[in-house]
Design a protein around this motif. Structure first.
Motif, short mmCIF file in Angstrom:
data_model
loop_
_atom_site.label_atom_id
_atom_site.label_comp_id
_atom_site.label_asym_id
_atom_site.label_seq_id
_atom_site.Cartn_x
_atom_site.Cartn_y
_atom_site.Cartn_z
N ASP A 351 0.85 -1.18 0.00
CA ASP A 351 0.00 0.00 0.00
C ASP A 351 0.89 1.24 0.00
O ASP A 351 1.55 1.55 1.01
CB ASP A 351 -0.92 0.00 1.22
N LEU A 352 0.93 1.95 -1.10
CA LEU A 352 1.76 3.14 -1.22
C LEU A 352 1.08 4.30 -0.49
O LEU A 352 -0.04 4.69 -0.82
CB LEU A 352 1.97 3.49 -2.69
N PRO A 353 1.76 4.89 0.52
CA PRO A 353 1.12 5.89 1.38
C PRO A 353 1.07 7.28 0.74
O PRO A 353 1.78 8.21 1.15
CB PRO A 353 2.01 5.88 2.62
N VAL A 354 0.21 7.47 -0.24
CA VAL A 354 0.12 8.76 -0.95
C VAL A 354 -0.46 9.86 -0.07
O VAL A 354 -0.30 11.05 -0.38
CB VAL A 354 -0.71 8.62 -2.24
N GLY A 355 -1.13 9.48 1.01
CA GLY A 355 -1.69 10.50 1.90
C GLY A 355 -0.69 11.07 2.88
O GLY A 355 -0.99 12.06 3.57
N GLU A 356 0.51 10.50 2.95
CA GLU A 356 1.53 10.96 3.89
C GLU A 356 2.32 12.13 3.28
O GLU A 356 2.93 12.00 2.23
CB GLU A 356 2.49 9.81 4.22
N PRO A 357 2.34 13.30 3.96
CA PRO A 357 3.02 14.47 3.40
C PRO A 357 4.55 14.41 3.49
O PRO A 357 5.24 15.05 2.70
CB PRO A 357 2.47 15.64 4.22
N SER A 358 5.10 13.64 4.43
CA SER A 358 6.55 13.62 4.62
C SER A 358 7.21 12.60 3.70
O SER A 358 6.88 11.41 3.74
CB SER A 358 6.89 13.27 6.07
N PRO A 359 8.16 13.02 2.85
CA PRO A 359 8.83 12.05 1.98
C PRO A 359 9.62 11.01 2.76
O PRO A 359 9.72 9.85 2.33
CB PRO A 359 9.75 12.92 1.12
N LEU A 360 10.18 11.38 3.89
CA LEU A 360 10.96 10.45 4.68
C LEU A 360 10.07 9.38 5.33
O LEU A 360 10.42 8.20 5.36
CB LEU A 360 11.75 11.19 5.75
N VAL A 361 8.92 9.79 5.81
CA VAL A 361 7.98 8.83 6.40
C VAL A 361 7.46 7.88 5.32
O VAL A 361 7.33 6.67 5.55
CB VAL A 361 6.82 9.55 7.11
N ARG A 362 7.21 8.41 4.14
CA ARG A 362 6.77 7.55 3.04
C ARG A 362 7.83 6.49 2.74
O ARG A 362 7.51 5.31 2.53
CB ARG A 362 6.49 8.38 1.78
N LEU A 363 9.09 6.90 2.73
CA LEU A 363 10.18 5.96 2.47
C LEU A 363 10.22 4.86 3.53
O LEU A 363 10.34 3.67 3.21
CB LEU A 363 11.51 6.70 2.42
N HIS A 364 10.12 5.26 4.80
CA HIS A 364 10.18 4.26 5.87
C HIS A 364 8.99 3.31 5.83
O HIS A 364 9.13 2.12 6.13
CB HIS A 364 10.26 4.97 7.23
N GLN A 365 7.82 3.80 5.46
CA GLN A 365 6.65 2.93 5.39
C GLN A 365 6.79 1.92 4.25
O GLN A 365 6.44 0.74 4.42
CB GLN A 365 5.38 3.78 5.21
N VAL A 366 7.32 2.35 3.12
CA VAL A 366 7.56 1.42 2.02
C VAL A 366 8.62 0.40 2.41
O VAL A 366 8.48 -0.80 2.16
CB VAL A 366 7.96 2.19 0.74
N SER A 367 9.70 0.86 3.05
CA SER A 367 10.77 -0.04 3.47
C SER A 367 10.26 -1.09 4.45
O SER A 367 10.65 -2.27 4.37
CB SER A 367 11.91 0.76 4.12
N TYR A 368 9.38 -0.69 5.34
CA TYR A 368 8.84 -1.64 6.32
C TYR A 368 8.04 -2.73 5.63
O TYR A 368 8.09 -3.90 6.02
CB TYR A 368 7.96 -0.91 7.33
N SER A 369 7.31 -2.36 4.56
CA SER A 369 6.52 -3.35 3.84
C SER A 369 7.41 -4.43 3.23
O SER A 369 7.04 -5.61 3.20
CB SER A 369 5.70 -2.67 2.75
N PHE A 370 8.59 -4.04 2.75
CA PHE A 370 9.48 -5.00 2.10
C PHE A 370 10.44 -5.66 3.07
O PHE A 370 11.11 -6.63 2.71
CB PHE A 370 10.27 -4.31 0.98
N GLN A 371 10.52 -5.16 4.30
CA GLN A 371 11.45 -5.75 5.26
C GLN A 371 11.05 -7.18 5.59
O GLN A 371 11.90 -8.08 5.65
CB GLN A 371 11.48 -4.91 6.54
N ALA A 372 9.76 -7.41 5.80
CA ALA A 372 9.30 -8.76 6.11
C ALA A 372 9.60 -9.72 4.95
O ALA A 372 9.97 -10.87 5.16
CB ALA A 372 7.80 -8.75 6.42
#
Length: 505
Positions: A351-372
């Motif tokens: 789920d790509l977090p397009v509603g998140e305004p912070s680019p850094l938070v978006r990066l960490h959320q995407v990274s977390y999805s692929f960490q597992a």
């Protein structure tokens, strides 16, 4: 470690590396029947959603240039390594079994390798406008299911190759993409043995029917495929009838159809192809600063680009917090179909977090999805994929589009296929390839798809959009570049001193 290959595949790989042609044992047999999953790509094809993959490669002129005749000769040299590029599909009378791959006894290389030109000096915009007109055209099913367009007239004497290969043709198991075989690591052209190929006589209708009966009786897989075809046809018909009934009932009840978002809706027969060229060093810089992988940074860039693009369309970000995407990934998994590339391709839904305004938070959320996914031990390192012989991204994109199509029922919105390629220059008959852009196919109801290829220090985005649904696709391309700049800005921002509390109003 790569998966163990069969003796036949090892022999094929050895012959490719040694520059020798395959033996006639590769010729068509009656057992070369189209598998059910491959047949599904043919039956699902429509005039608005053709099921072929495409790639655009741009070349600088070599010492002797690169012309149409040279490309013809190069393909004639290498096509023996992909026998199915000289085969067509022969249907079984009555449709009692899947079609069979047979040699095309009227094979005409000149038909498949076509010549086109832009008015000099042609721009990249003109090139991809031409590509957008060629890509939606369906392939002729009475011939081998591929085409290559040689496009000349680009500025600085550059030329381009546009490949089109059907999803039923390139499966990564029996056939890799032709584009994987045309490029060399040296500008020196390799000499191959003469090709003495002659087509085998096409089987008669009676022989096709007898072969179908024999396969059903003796081959459990063929029997399963035949039953599956009948069941699938009935199910699809029921779904179409049921869907039509629901629409009629809704109309009688006075209900309006649900609002279509910018990434939903029916397709037209027209496309837009938008490209973006970025530098791999920028993604590595973000990765080194914030962790994760280059793939994470690419997907965070796509997320930021989607967010900015949606905002230019006055889309309410409060109502659209995430965009569900399917991202084909390379894995080692014995339960999946083995490919000739040493790994399997599986679907990863994020789920790509397009509603998140912070680019850094978006990066960490995407990274977390692929960490597992990475922690399962099934993932394959990008440098291993980039080291596969030839230009493997064309094949990986083809397999990725097949995986995305098979996952369509999971309800994702967008497909994003990111494939790492070699980080050293490759050549076609002495001409250096300077760019490679994937052109992913669109599925019904999905007017946007994204492909990404890294090669020789560059990261190349290919965005396919429905021309009627997304007339502002070029804006999305600009937003991709700006999203990467936004991530790069986080690598130079000073960190807040430790221990200091968050400021309050």
């Amino acid at each position: 470690m790569p998966l163990p290959e069969s003796h036949e595949r090892q022999g094929r790989a050895h012959r490719v590396r040694a520059g020798r042609r395959p033996t006639r044992a590769w010729g068509c047999r009656m057992t070369d029947r189209l598998r059910s999953r491959d047949l599904a790509f043919l039956t699902a094809e429509t005039v608005t959603a053709p099921r072929h993959n495409a790639t655009v490669e741009i070349f600088e002129p070599g010492p002797s240039g690169l012309d149409h005749e040279t490309v013809l000769a190069l393909i004639a040299d290498r096509i023996a390594f992909v026998p199915r590029y000289r085969q067509r599909l022969a249907g079984v009378p009555g449709g009692v079994a899947a079609p069979v791959w047979v040699d095309d006894d009227h094979f005409d290389l000149g038909y498949h390798v076509r010549r086109s030109a832009l008015p000099r000096p042609g721009s990249d915009e003109q090139l991809f406008e031409l590509v957008a007109r060629i890509v939606p055209r369906r392939l002729d099913r009475s011939r081998p299911l591929w085409e290559v367009y040689f496009v000349e007239g680009l500025r600085d004497d550059r030329v381009a190759l546009l490949y089109k290969s059907h999803q039923a043709l390139v499966d990564g198991v029996h056939t890799v993409d032709l584009g994987q075989l045309l490029l060399d690591r040296s500008p020196d052209r390799k000499a191959l043995e003469p090709d003495d190929w002659t087509p085998r006589r096409a089987p008669s209708s009676g022989r096709l029917l007898a072969g179908a009966v024999r396969d059903v009786v003796t081959d459990a897989t063929a029997l399963t495929d035949t039953v599956g075809r009948a069941t699938g046809t009935a199910r699809d018909a029921a779904e179409k009838v049921g869907g039509g009934a629901l629409k009629v009932a809704g109309a009688l009840a006075g209900r309006r159809p649900p609002r279509r978002g910018p990434m939903f809706g029916p397709l037209s027969q027209h496309r837009r192809v938008v490209t973006v060229e970025t530098r791999l060093a920028d993604y590595r810089r973000v990765r080194e600063k914030h962790g994760g992988t280059v793939n994470d940074v690419v997907l965070a860039t796509v997320t930021g680009g989607l967010r900015a693009w949606l905002m230019t369309r006055s889309e309410s970000m409060g109502g659209l917090r995430e965009v569900r995407a399917v991202v084909p990934v390379s894995v080692i998994d014995d339960e999946l179909e083995a490919t000739s590339l040493g790994s399997q391709i599986a679907a990863h839904v994020v789920d790509l977090p397009v509603g998140e305004p912070s680019p850094l938070v978006r990066l960490h959320q995407v990274s977390y999805s692929f960490q597992a996914h990475a922690e399962t031990g099934r993932s394959v390192a990008a440098n291993r994929l980039a080291g596969i012989a030839g230009f493997a991204p064309t094949t990986f994109h083809a397999i990725g589009s097949r995986v995305a199509a098979e996952e369509a029922r999971r309800g994702y919105v967008l497909s994003v296929t990111n494939v790492p390629g070699p980080q050293s220059p490759l050549y076609a008959a002495g001409a250096r390839m300077v760019a490679s852009y994937p052109v992913p196919p669109l599925l019904e109801g999905h007017p946007l798809a994204i492909g990404v290829t890294s090669y020789d220090g560059g990261v190349f985005y290919g965005i396919t959009a429905d021309r009627d649904q997304l007339p502002d696709a070029e804006v999305f391309g600009t937003c991709i570049s700006e999203a990467l700049d936004e991530l790069l800005a986080t690598t130079t921002a000073p960190r807040a001193p430790r221990g200091r509390g968050r400021a309050t109003d």
